[in-house]
Write an enzyme that holds these catalytic residues in place. Structure first.
Site, mmCIF file in Angstrom:
data_model
loop_
_atom_site.group_PDB
_atom_site.id
_atom_site.type_symbol
_atom_site.label_atom_id
_atom_site.label_comp_id
_atom_site.label_asym_id
_atom_site.label_seq_id
_atom_site.Cartn_x
_atom_site.Cartn_y
_atom_site.Cartn_z
ATOM 1 N N GLU A 147 9.469 -30.545 13.175
ATOM 2 C CA GLU A 147 9.872 -29.294 12.440
ATOM 3 C C GLU A 147 9.940 -28.139 13.591
ATOM 4 O O GLU A 147 11.154 -27.393 13.247
ATOM 5 C CB GLU A 147 9.179 -29.010 11.577
ATOM 6 C CG GLU A 147 9.160 -30.061 10.367
ATOM 7 C CD GLU A 147 8.267 -29.445 9.110
ATOM 8 O OE1 GLU A 147 8.624 -29.115 7.975
ATOM 9 O OE2 GLU A 147 7.068 -29.797 9.409
ATOM 10 N N GLU B 265 4.621 -36.167 7.207
ATOM 11 C CA GLU B 265 3.819 -35.796 6.442
ATOM 12 C C GLU B 265 3.142 -36.518 5.275
ATOM 13 O O GLU B 265 2.043 -36.499 4.759
ATOM 14 C CB GLU B 265 4.271 -34.325 6.023
ATOM 15 C CG GLU B 265 3.919 -33.304 7.179
ATOM 16 C CD GLU B 265 5.405 -33.170 7.902
ATOM 17 O OE1 GLU B 265 5.480 -31.988 8.582
ATOM 18 O OE2 GLU B 265 6.148 -34.159 8.138
#
Length: 242
Positions: free
Chosen positions: A105, A125
């Site tokens: 990210e 995640e």
């Protein structure tokens, strides 16, 4: 500031290096806060025309420090502003190795990405009961929806070579050439008029036409006049950022 983020000036380029190689540059609250400070300070420095962000060791960033998170060790939202708003100065992610979860990210929040060919990239995640809250869910704006959903829902990784085919990576090169390739791109950006560069980034990020006042602010600037003079005189321009 600690040594969790190392900085080096290479001409008009600032190189920032995540420096926790012993834990694959996992982002602790302290590293996040230091990186936030580095980015803000660099963006406020008119002498810095581009930033290269890389990692120490063989991994760019493995994401959030889950051990610190499990212990309730501090806040991890110190870079939310960068993920959401960015900065005016162009940032190139130099992925010397894998960029996972929050590390991926972080790379997505940069403007250009140079990656080692065999680097693994992805938002994993969901494998830890979380989701990509740092902007990974915007992946569908960058790649076909089916690709984004597969990456996001399975948490599986892709190679930088595959990511280049999806348009997520600008250059996929041998690991030993990542830094020099990223610096070469940064230098090419730094050679250009800073007002024009900043406005180009702003409008492309916002995906819109320029407003008349924005056009006026750049086209009537001293740098615009200098660019025209330098072209006529067949010399390199000297930018002032004004």
């Amino acid at each position: 500031m600690s040594d969790l983020v190392l900085t080096e000036r290479v001409g008009a380029v600032l190189v920032a290096t995540l420096n926790r190689p012993e834990v694959r540059n996992a982002m602790s609250p302290e590293l996040i806060d230091d990186l936030s400070d580095v980015l803000r300070e660099a963006d406020a420095d008119p002498a810095v025309r581009a930033i290269v962000l890389t990692g120490a060791g063989t991994v760019f960033c493995s994401g959030m420090d889950l051990k610190a998170f499990a212990k309730g060790g501090g806040r991890f939202d110190g870079l939310v502003w960068f993920f959401r708003e960015g900065i005016a100065t162009p940032v190139i992610a130099a992925l010397n190795g894998s960029a996972l979860a929050g590390g991926f990210e972080l790379a997505l929040a940069c403007d250009l990405v140079v990656a080692a060919e065999d680097a693994k990239l992805g938002i994993a995640e969901v494998k830890r009961g979380l989701f990509a809250a740092g902007g990974g869910t915007t992946l569908a704006e960058r790649v076909p929806l089916a690709v984004a959903l597969e990456m996001g829902l399975t948490g599986e990784l892709v190679t930088a070579t595959d990511a280049k085919q999806f348009g997520l990576v600008n250059r996929a090169v041998p690991a030993e050439k990542v830094r020099e390739t990223a610096l070469a791109l940064a230098r090419r950006i730094a050679e250009n008029g800073p007002l024009g560069v900043a406005m180009t980034k702003k409008l492309m990020r916002e995906r819109r036409w320029a407003e008349p006042a924005e056009v006026e602010s750049v086209f009537r600037s001293a740098d615009a006049a200098e660019g025209a003079r330098a072209f006529a005189e067949r010399r390199s321009p000297v930018w002032t950022g004004k």
